[in-house]
Write a protein that holds these residues in place. Sequence first.
Motif, PDB file in Angstrom:
ATOM      1  N   ARG A  79      50.633 -98.859   5.032  1.00 36.15           N
ATOM      2  CA  ARG A  79      51.734 -98.407   5.903  1.00 36.15           C
ATOM      3  C   ARG A  79      51.751 -96.890   6.028  1.00 36.15           C
ATOM      4  O   ARG A  79      51.874 -96.349   7.137  1.00 36.15           O
ATOM      5  CB  ARG A  79      53.065 -98.923   5.361  1.00 36.15           C
ATOM      6  CG  ARG A  79      54.255 -98.475   6.207  1.00 36.15           C
ATOM      7  CD  ARG A  79      55.507 -99.109   5.753  1.00 36.15           C
ATOM      8  NE  ARG A  79      55.424-100.514   6.170  1.00 36.15           N
ATOM      9  CZ  ARG A  79      56.232-101.457   5.736  1.00 36.15           C
ATOM     10  NH1 ARG A  79      57.176-101.178   4.879  1.00 36.15           N
ATOM     11  NH2 ARG A  79      56.112-102.687   6.162  1.00 36.15           N
ATOM     12  N   ALA A 128      48.677 -95.673   7.989  1.00 38.97           N
ATOM     13  CA  ALA A 128      48.859 -95.962   9.414  1.00 38.97           C
ATOM     14  C   ALA A 128      49.829 -94.966  10.049  1.00 38.97           C
ATOM     15  O   ALA A 128      49.599 -94.480  11.161  1.00 38.97           O
ATOM     16  CB  ALA A 128      49.361 -97.395   9.599  1.00 38.97           C
ATOM     17  N   ARG A 129      50.893 -94.645   9.331  1.00 46.84           N
ATOM     18  CA  ARG A 129      51.869 -93.677   9.855  1.00 46.84           C
ATOM     19  C   ARG A 129      51.213 -92.324  10.067  1.00 46.84           C
ATOM     20  O   ARG A 129      51.360 -91.707  11.127  1.00 46.84           O
ATOM     21  CB  ARG A 129      53.051 -93.551   8.884  1.00 46.84           C
ATOM     22  CG  ARG A 129      54.177 -92.675   9.413  1.00 46.84           C
ATOM     23  CD  ARG A 129      55.254 -92.430   8.368  1.00 46.84           C
ATOM     24  NE  ARG A 129      54.798 -91.568   7.280  1.00 46.84           N
ATOM     25  CZ  ARG A 129      54.616 -90.250   7.375  1.00 46.84           C
ATOM     26  NH1 ARG A 129      54.826 -89.627   8.519  1.00 46.84           N
ATOM     27  NH2 ARG A 129      54.221 -89.541   6.333  1.00 46.84           N
ATOM     28  N   ASN A 132      49.016 -98.564  14.333  1.00 43.63           N
ATOM     29  CA  ASN A 132      49.885 -99.563  13.723  1.00 43.63           C
ATOM     30  C   ASN A 132      49.215-100.158  12.485  1.00 43.63           C
ATOM     31  O   ASN A 132      47.998-100.206  12.371  1.00 43.63           O
ATOM     32  CB  ASN A 132      50.336-100.626  14.730  1.00 43.63           C
ATOM     33  CG  ASN A 132      49.199-101.405  15.322  1.00 43.63           C
ATOM     34  OD1 ASN A 132      48.212-101.681  14.652  1.00 43.63           O
ATOM     35  ND2 ASN A 132      49.335-101.787  16.576  1.00 43.63           N
ATOM     36  N   GLN A 133      50.044-100.606  11.551  1.00 47.02           N
ATOM     37  CA  GLN A 133      49.556-101.112  10.275  1.00 47.02           C
ATOM     38  C   GLN A 133      48.702-102.367  10.425  1.00 47.02           C
ATOM     39  O   GLN A 133      47.684-102.486   9.737  1.00 47.02           O
ATOM     40  CB  GLN A 133      50.748-101.343   9.332  1.00 47.02           C
ATOM     41  CG  GLN A 133      50.382-101.770   7.942  1.00 47.02           C
ATOM     42  CD  GLN A 133      50.290-103.276   7.805  1.00 47.02           C
ATOM     43  OE1 GLN A 133      50.996-104.012   8.494  1.00 47.02           O
ATOM     44  NE2 GLN A 133      49.415-103.735   6.935  1.00 47.02           N
TER      45      GLN A 133
END
Length: 108
Positions: free
Chosen positions: A39, A42-43, A48-49
């Motif tokens: 997560r 990805a951020r 997106n995760q």
Amino acid sequence: MVIRGQIPDKRRKPRPTPERAVFGANFKAARERLGLSQREAARRLKVNQPLLSAVENGAANPTIERMALLARFVGMPLFELLRLPAIDETIDTMPPGDDSECDDAGRE
């Protein structure tokens, strides 16, 4: 399979391949060494995760540009993420062989 005259279904998921699996496993190991969750990675990457998960599982088909971006993110050259484990890294996982038929010099 595409039949002549049909338009390929772009929603179809690519099949995992050994090359994708190696890249994904190496990227995941590098990400985990950095102490990042999927997560958080990805951020920071602004993706997106689920995409990152698919890459790590070998189910995504990233472009060379995306692969280079992921390599830079974990601070590794792209070729290292495509590299199979070295033989000395796999020795511990190899099943023991039956050496009973060989003498000390390795001859039968």
